[in-house]
Motif scaffolding. Sequence first.
Motif, PDB file in Angstrom:
ATOM      1  N   PHE A 135       0.775  -1.072   0.141  1.00 20.24           N
ATOM      2  CA  PHE A 135      -0.077   0.065   0.000  1.00 20.24           C
ATOM      3  C   PHE A 135       0.975   1.345   0.008  1.00 20.24           C
ATOM      4  O   PHE A 135       1.802   1.377   0.561  1.00 20.24           O
ATOM      5  N   PRO A 136       0.594   2.278  -1.090  1.00 19.30           N
ATOM      6  CA  PRO A 136      -0.216   2.056  -2.237  1.00 19.30           C
ATOM      7  C   PRO A 136      -0.079   0.956  -3.040  1.00 19.30           C
ATOM      8  O   PRO A 136       0.874   0.308  -2.890  1.00 19.30           O
ATOM      9  N   LEU A 137      -1.091   0.836  -3.846  1.00 19.40           N
ATOM     10  CA  LEU A 137      -1.097  -0.250  -4.797  1.00 19.40           C
ATOM     11  C   LEU A 137      -1.636  -0.130  -6.239  1.00 19.40           C
ATOM     12  O   LEU A 137      -2.390   0.965  -6.416  1.00 19.40           O
ATOM     13  N   GLU A 138      -1.312  -0.751  -7.185  1.00 19.06           N
ATOM     14  CA  GLU A 138      -1.678  -0.443  -8.388  1.00 19.06           C
ATOM     15  C   GLU A 138      -2.964  -1.236  -8.883  1.00 19.06           C
ATOM     16  O   GLU A 138      -3.579  -0.793  -9.886  1.00 19.06           O
ATOM     17  N   SER A 139      -3.320  -2.403  -8.395  1.00 12.13           N
ATOM     18  CA  SER A 139      -4.269  -3.157  -9.104  1.00 12.13           C
ATOM     19  C   SER A 139      -4.547  -4.318  -7.946  1.00 12.13           C
ATOM     20  O   SER A 139      -4.069  -4.656  -7.062  1.00 12.13           O
ATOM     21  N   SER A 140      -5.913  -4.898  -8.248  1.00 10.94           N
ATOM     22  CA  SER A 140      -6.484  -5.986  -7.134  1.00 10.94           C
ATOM     23  C   SER A 140      -5.663  -7.129  -7.413  1.00 10.94           C
ATOM     24  O   SER A 140      -5.547  -7.944  -6.608  1.00 10.94           O
ATOM     25  N   GLU A 141      -4.937  -7.351  -8.659  1.00 10.46           N
ATOM     26  CA  GLU A 141      -3.888  -8.336  -8.714  1.00 10.46           C
ATOM     27  C   GLU A 141      -2.932  -8.602  -7.728  1.00 10.46           C
ATOM     28  O   GLU A 141      -2.444  -9.741  -7.424  1.00 10.46           O
ATOM     29  N   GLN A 142      -2.515  -7.481  -7.158  1.00  8.60           N
ATOM     30  CA  GLN A 142      -1.398  -7.674  -6.261  1.00  8.60           C
ATOM     31  C   GLN A 142      -2.119  -8.096  -4.898  1.00  8.60           C
ATOM     32  O   GLN A 142      -1.351  -8.935  -4.321  1.00  8.60           O
ATOM     33  N   ILE A 143      -3.229  -7.819  -4.808  1.00  7.42           N
ATOM     34  CA  ILE A 143      -3.787  -8.615  -3.534  1.00  7.42           C
ATOM     35  C   ILE A 143      -4.003 -10.024  -3.852  1.00  7.42           C
ATOM     36  O   ILE A 143      -3.725 -10.971  -2.876  1.00  7.42           O
ATOM     37  N   PRO A 153       0.206 -26.134   2.094  1.00  4.73           N
ATOM     38  CA  PRO A 153      -0.626 -27.593   2.516  1.00  4.73           C
ATOM     39  C   PRO A 153      -1.339 -27.525   3.833  1.00  4.73           C
ATOM     40  O   PRO A 153      -2.187 -28.198   4.217  1.00  4.73           O
ATOM     41  N   LYS A 154      -0.687 -26.525   4.754  1.00 16.20           N
ATOM     42  CA  LYS A 154      -1.070 -26.553   6.388  1.00 16.20           C
ATOM     43  C   LYS A 154      -2.152 -25.499   6.352  1.00 16.20           C
ATOM     44  O   LYS A 154      -2.794 -25.297   7.476  1.00 16.20           O
ATOM     45  N   THR A 155      -2.605 -24.691   5.232  1.00 16.18           N
ATOM     46  CA  THR A 155      -3.553 -23.552   5.267  1.00 16.18           C
ATOM     47  C   THR A 155      -4.816 -24.063   5.720  1.00 16.18           C
ATOM     48  O   THR A 155      -5.511 -24.895   4.928  1.00 16.18           O
ATOM     49  N   ARG A 156      -5.515 -23.968   6.941  1.00 14.40           N
ATOM     50  CA  ARG A 156      -6.669 -24.267   7.215  1.00 14.40           C
ATOM     51  C   ARG A 156      -7.735 -23.360   7.109  1.00 14.40           C
ATOM     52  O   ARG A 156      -8.941 -23.790   6.536  1.00 14.40           O
ATOM     53  N   LEU A 157      -7.552 -22.034   7.323  1.00  8.56           N
ATOM     54  CA  LEU A 157      -8.729 -21.077   7.024  1.00  8.56           C
ATOM     55  C   LEU A 157      -7.862 -19.849   6.672  1.00  8.56           C
ATOM     56  O   LEU A 157      -6.941 -19.682   6.895  1.00  8.56           O
ATOM     57  N   ALA A 158      -8.664 -18.795   5.722  1.00  9.32           N
ATOM     58  CA  ALA A 158      -8.270 -17.577   5.388  1.00  9.32           C
ATOM     59  C   ALA A 158      -9.362 -16.608   6.213  1.00  9.32           C
ATOM     60  O   ALA A 158     -10.524 -16.884   5.492  1.00  9.32           O
ATOM     61  N   LEU A 159      -8.865 -15.915   6.968  1.00 13.86           N
ATOM     62  CA  LEU A 159      -9.506 -14.519   7.371  1.00 13.86           C
ATOM     63  C   LEU A 159      -9.420 -13.352   6.316  1.00 13.86           C
ATOM     64  O   LEU A 159      -8.051 -12.688   6.493  1.00 13.86           O
ATOM     65  N   LEU A 160     -10.017 -12.759   5.728  1.00 14.22           N
ATOM     66  CA  LEU A 160     -10.233 -11.874   4.718  1.00 14.22           C
ATOM     67  C   LEU A 160     -11.100 -10.660   5.058  1.00 14.22           C
ATOM     68  O   LEU A 160     -12.330 -11.007   5.229  1.00 14.22           O
ATOM     69  N   ASP A 161     -10.777  -9.493   4.829  1.00 14.04           N
ATOM     70  CA  ASP A 161     -11.562  -8.516   4.681  1.00 14.04           C
ATOM     71  C   ASP A 161     -12.449  -8.123   3.402  1.00 14.04           C
ATOM     72  O   ASP A 161     -11.602  -8.602   2.256  1.00 14.04           O
ATOM     73  N   HIS A 162     -13.496  -7.752   3.279  1.00 14.78           N
ATOM     74  CA  HIS A 162     -14.210  -7.341   2.074  1.00 14.78           C
ATOM     75  C   HIS A 162     -13.777  -5.989   1.743  1.00 14.78           C
ATOM     76  O   HIS A 162     -13.384  -5.539   0.615  1.00 14.78           O
ATOM     77  N   VAL A 163     -14.043  -5.297   2.691  1.00 12.26           N
ATOM     78  CA  VAL A 163     -13.480  -3.772   2.550  1.00 12.26           C
ATOM     79  C   VAL A 163     -12.559  -3.505   3.693  1.00 12.26           C
ATOM     80  O   VAL A 163     -13.014  -3.693   4.966  1.00 12.26           O
ATOM     81  N   THR A 164     -11.262  -3.039   3.641  1.00 11.36           N
ATOM     82  CA  THR A 164     -10.415  -3.085   4.999  1.00 11.36           C
ATOM     83  C   THR A 164     -10.756  -1.609   5.451  1.00 11.36           C
ATOM     84  O   THR A 164     -11.088  -0.586   4.753  1.00 11.36           O
ATOM     85  N   SER A 165     -10.675  -1.664   6.815  1.00 12.01           N
ATOM     86  CA  SER A 165     -11.108  -0.595   7.640  1.00 12.01           C
ATOM     87  C   SER A 165     -10.029   0.514   7.738  1.00 12.01           C
ATOM     88  O   SER A 165     -10.088   1.585   7.327  1.00 12.01           O
ATOM     89  N   GLN A 166      -8.784  -0.012   7.619  1.00 13.22           N
ATOM     90  CA  GLN A 166      -7.574   1.029   7.801  1.00 13.22           C
ATOM     91  C   GLN A 166      -7.285   1.794   6.322  1.00 13.22           C
ATOM     92  O   GLN A 166      -7.014   2.975   6.245  1.00 13.22           O
ATOM     93  N   THR A 167      -7.545   0.915   5.296  1.00 16.05           N
ATOM     94  CA  THR A 167      -7.052   1.489   3.839  1.00 16.05           C
ATOM     95  C   THR A 167      -8.256   1.622   3.111  1.00 16.05           C
ATOM     96  O   THR A 167      -7.903   2.334   1.980  1.00 16.05           O
ATOM     97  N   GLY A 168      -9.485   1.146   3.415  1.00 13.58           N
ATOM     98  CA  GLY A 168     -10.655   1.623   2.401  1.00 13.58           C
ATOM     99  C   GLY A 168     -10.677   0.989   1.256  1.00 13.58           C
ATOM    100  O   GLY A 168     -11.270   1.296   0.515  1.00 13.58           O
ATOM    101  N   LEU A 169      -9.914  -0.270   1.130  1.00 14.34           N
ATOM    102  CA  LEU A 169      -9.803  -1.161  -0.115  1.00 14.34           C
ATOM    103  C   LEU A 169     -10.896  -2.117  -0.249  1.00 14.34           C
ATOM    104  O   LEU A 169     -11.184  -2.792   0.717  1.00 14.34           O
ATOM    105  N   ILE A 170     -11.431  -2.352  -1.575  1.00 17.70           N
ATOM    106  CA  ILE A 170     -12.266  -3.424  -1.802  1.00 17.70           C
ATOM    107  C   ILE A 170     -11.563  -4.565  -2.262  1.00 17.70           C
ATOM    108  O   ILE A 170     -10.871  -4.577  -3.217  1.00 17.70           O
ATOM    109  N   PHE A 171     -11.295  -5.493  -1.413  1.00 20.61           N
ATOM    110  CA  PHE A 171     -10.778  -6.751  -2.006  1.00 20.61           C
ATOM    111  C   PHE A 171     -11.544  -7.607  -2.879  1.00 20.61           C
ATOM    112  O   PHE A 171     -12.778  -7.535  -3.050  1.00 20.61           O
ATOM    113  N   PRO A 172     -10.904  -8.167  -3.984  1.00 24.46           N
ATOM    114  CA  PRO A 172     -11.574  -8.897  -4.920  1.00 24.46           C
ATOM    115  C   PRO A 172     -12.156 -10.208  -4.472  1.00 24.46           C
ATOM    116  O   PRO A 172     -11.572 -11.315  -4.643  1.00 24.46           O
ATOM    117  N   ILE A 173     -12.930 -10.046  -3.407  1.00 27.47           N
ATOM    118  CA  ILE A 173     -13.264 -11.271  -2.468  1.00 27.47           C
ATOM    119  C   ILE A 173     -13.984 -12.525  -3.427  1.00 27.47           C
ATOM    120  O   ILE A 173     -13.677 -13.619  -2.868  1.00 27.47           O
TER     121      ILE A 173
END
Length: 396
Positions: A135-143, A153-173
Amino acid sequence: MLDFGLSVRSFWSLDPAVTFLNHGSFGACPRTVLKAQQRLREQLENEPLRFFIREWEKLLDDARSKLAGFVGAPAEDLVFVPNATTGVNSVLRSLVFHPEDEILTTNHEYNACRNALDFIASRTGARVVVAKIPFPLESSEQILSAVIERVSPKTRLALLDHVTSQTGLIFPIQQLVKQLQQRGVDTLVDGAHAPGMLALNLSEIGATYYTGNCHKWLCAPKSAAFLYVRPDKQPEIRPLTISHGANSPRTDKSRFQLEFDWMGTNDPTAYMCVPEAIAFMGSLLPGGWNELRQRNHQLALQARQLLCEALNVSVSCPDEMIGSMAVVPIPEVLESRSFMSLRDELFDRFGIQVQVVPWQEKPKLLIRVSAQIYNTLEQYEYLGKALITLLTESAD
């Protein structure tokens, strides 16, 4: 139908002496919705036994049905919770993690929910893995690339924002959910800001778990939020408070709803007012909710451009990654202030209520403006002048 800004501000109880540019933090509930809540509270207190034994459940189910239509999910897959943080905690505390498990999140995750992750990790031995999104960033592809690169292989769960509180970004959820599912990873989406800011269709998004606030951009009373859980996962998810639903003999509803709907005596009227908020906010413009969301989006972009020009800084992300909040970097000359002192100075000296955000790297401070229908461009111009005043004083 009504015009923007001043013509609708009387529908809120906001202090006219304050330039309120921080709808995103706690929302603001219209007077008519608050009146509806007061009528429900009077109904409750007039005959509490009748309300909780005969009337409460139908009112709650009706509100859930209206909310389900608004967010694009089956009503049987939704429960009400007081806030999105409770929704996140309910899921995390219900799942069983082991020391070999990894829980993936990002460096933009809301602090309260990151604390919940750290708590779970400390109790279970699971490891929190952080995808570092620039951040800053140029495209959602970076996310997308930053998150997917940290899957193992060990990843069990992903906790992700849809709209980030700190930076106001809409994630490509939706893309994130799909790519994570292809790798066998469940997703818990923190959609605190999404309802009312974005057009939601939870069935299309396809997340395993999704929680969102109704008191922010949907403008319901405080303590109104929801948790969506995919049907096959509902037997695993329990509320933070175990109560009568745990051994209810009823078979007309899922255990999921029986448990979450009654966690002890509380004031359920905020939940019951969600339909009133949906209807009222959707009535303010000829194009309903679609026009309201687009109007707020355009105002947020205008505010960002105005402030960037005033402060001589660059925009931090593409326009399409902005909803109804926008973040602007604060020049280095003001970095000696803490985020709290700058926020307080803007309020105490200029009567401006706006969010100032500390960031991990340069720029160290961000200013986050919100755009709701009661806001006007002149308010952001006033904020720009106030910031220029502080910059000039700091440079002297």
